[in-house]
Enzyme design. Structure first.
Site, PDB file in Angstrom:
ATOM      1  N   ALA A  44      -3.248  -2.377  -3.039  1.00 31.41           N
ATOM      2  CA  ALA A  44      -2.518  -1.109  -2.936  1.00 31.41           C
ATOM      3  C   ALA A  44      -3.205  -0.181  -1.943  1.00 31.41           C
ATOM      4  O   ALA A  44      -2.551   0.501  -1.145  1.00 31.41           O
ATOM      5  CB  ALA A  44      -2.421  -0.448  -4.308  1.00 31.41           C
ATOM      6  N   LYS A  68       3.108 -10.749  -2.365  1.00 34.69           N
ATOM      7  CA  LYS A  68       3.190 -12.182  -2.640  1.00 34.69           C
ATOM      8  C   LYS A  68       2.156 -12.555  -3.722  1.00 34.69           C
ATOM      9  O   LYS A  68       1.177 -11.834  -3.907  1.00 34.69           O
ATOM     10  CB  LYS A  68       2.977 -12.987  -1.346  1.00 34.69           C
ATOM     11  CG  LYS A  68       1.624 -12.746  -0.658  1.00 34.69           C
ATOM     12  CD  LYS A  68       0.517 -13.568  -1.280  1.00 34.69           C
ATOM     13  CE  LYS A  68      -0.831 -13.001  -1.061  1.00 34.69           C
ATOM     14  NZ  LYS A  68      -1.828 -13.515  -2.038  1.00 34.69           N
TER      15      LYS A  68
END
Length: 329
Positions: free
Chosen positions: A17, A98
């Protein structure tokens, strides 16, 4: 030409993040306006670090924010399914890290919701949007190495065994395939076109039951093959070579964040192509998502949802040969 800024939210405050937040800072018309965490302290710390005005102590609050256009889902593998559905059901576009989900069944459900609601959704396979990989697609389309016959690609590293870490915990979707092998499977899909017709694979399942290293041979139509390997307990070269009837292309130095290609045409010298970029490289997938949103597209043709589903089915088939099932399956 000016654009309305795209207002981003980031779901989760972990390492990836932060990487994505750094990338957004390099895009003038990308505004990171909100972050969601399961902890108020974590949301506040992330907000301070990246100057994010809205800090939420739950994922639900982020998903419900009417001033967020798109959410980057950066949670661990096993949470992608539920968190993508949370965001989509609140009417938000989603860029999901992913691997897209744990398995193809989960992926199909998420895609179905996005398509039913007409919302943008894309797997965040960031390597696919790097300048070197964009150039690779152009070269292959031009036939510079003839017909592609084989690809060899690896991605592996050595980590210390920690049963509680996401790399080794089956409940978190641990193992090398979902963490780094997905890069190689996705690359093979991009280069050779879709799903393999057959496959053979071996894995070393470690003490926690996940694949610590794996080798895969994927067979495509016309005898084309991909030879792939992945690891979380073994250092590998991080190299890719694409082999054709008229030459080869090497992607390097570390292919998954490549800045150079070497094109070898049979009977000729090598051609070096250098494509460096500023920043950490994650900005390119963000730019693609923003382009699609502005064009009113619900998916990217560079990373289409049907291909993401095919990649998940391929990884399911690989794991089936190992007998590896995760607790949530």
């Amino acid at each position: 030409m000016t654009h309305q800024p795209v207002r981003w939210g980031i779901l989760s405050t972990g390492r990836i993040a932060g990487v994505f937040a750094e990338a957004l800072q390099s895009i003038d018309d990308a505004h990171l306006v909100a972050v969601g965490s399961r902890s108020a302290d974590s949301a506040a710390a992330f907000g301070d670090r990246f100057d994010v005005p809205r800090r939420y102590a739950s994922y639900e609050e982020l998903a419900a924010d009417p001033d967020v256009d798109i959410i980057y889902n950066a949670t661990p593998h096993a949470l992608h399914y539920e968190n993508c559905l949370l965001c989509l059901n609140h009417g938000k576009a989603v860029l999901c890290e992913k691997p897209f989900t744990i398995n193809a069944r989960q992926a199909a459900e998420v895609v179905a919701v996005a398509r039913e609601r007409g919302l943008f959704l894309m797997e965040a396979m960031w390597t696919r949007f790097l300048p070197a990989i964009v150039r690779l697609r152009e070269l292959l389309a031009q036939g510079v190495i003839g017909e592609v016959r084989m690809i060899a690609s690896d991605f592996g590293f050595r980590a210390g065994v920690d049963p509680q870490s996401r790399l080794f915990d089956p409940a978190l979707g641990g193992g090398s395939l979902l963490d780094v092998g997905v890069y190689t499977v996705s690359l093979a899909s991009m280069v050779l076109g879709g799903e393999p017709e057959r496959l053979a694979t071996l894995a070393d399942l470690g003490s926690t039951g996940v694949d610590e290293q794996a080798a895969m041979i994927l067979g495509y139509s016309g005898g084309r093959m991909a030879v792939l390997w992945s690891a979380i307990r073994t250092e590998t070269p991080h190299e890719t070579t694409i082999m054709g009837t008229g030459g080869m292309i090497r992607i390097h130095p570390q292919w998954w964040r490549a800045t150079s290609l070497t094109v070898h045409r049979s009977g000729q010298g090598d051609e070096a192509i250098h494509l460096p970029f500023n920043g950490n490289g994650y900005q390119f997938e963000a730019l693609e998502a923003m382009r699609c949103l502005r064009a009113g597209l619900s998916e990217s043709q560079v990373m289409p949802l049907d291909e993401t589903l095919g990649i998940m089915r391929t990884m399911d088939a690989i794991r089936a040969q190992w007998g590896l099932k995760y607790p949530m399956e």
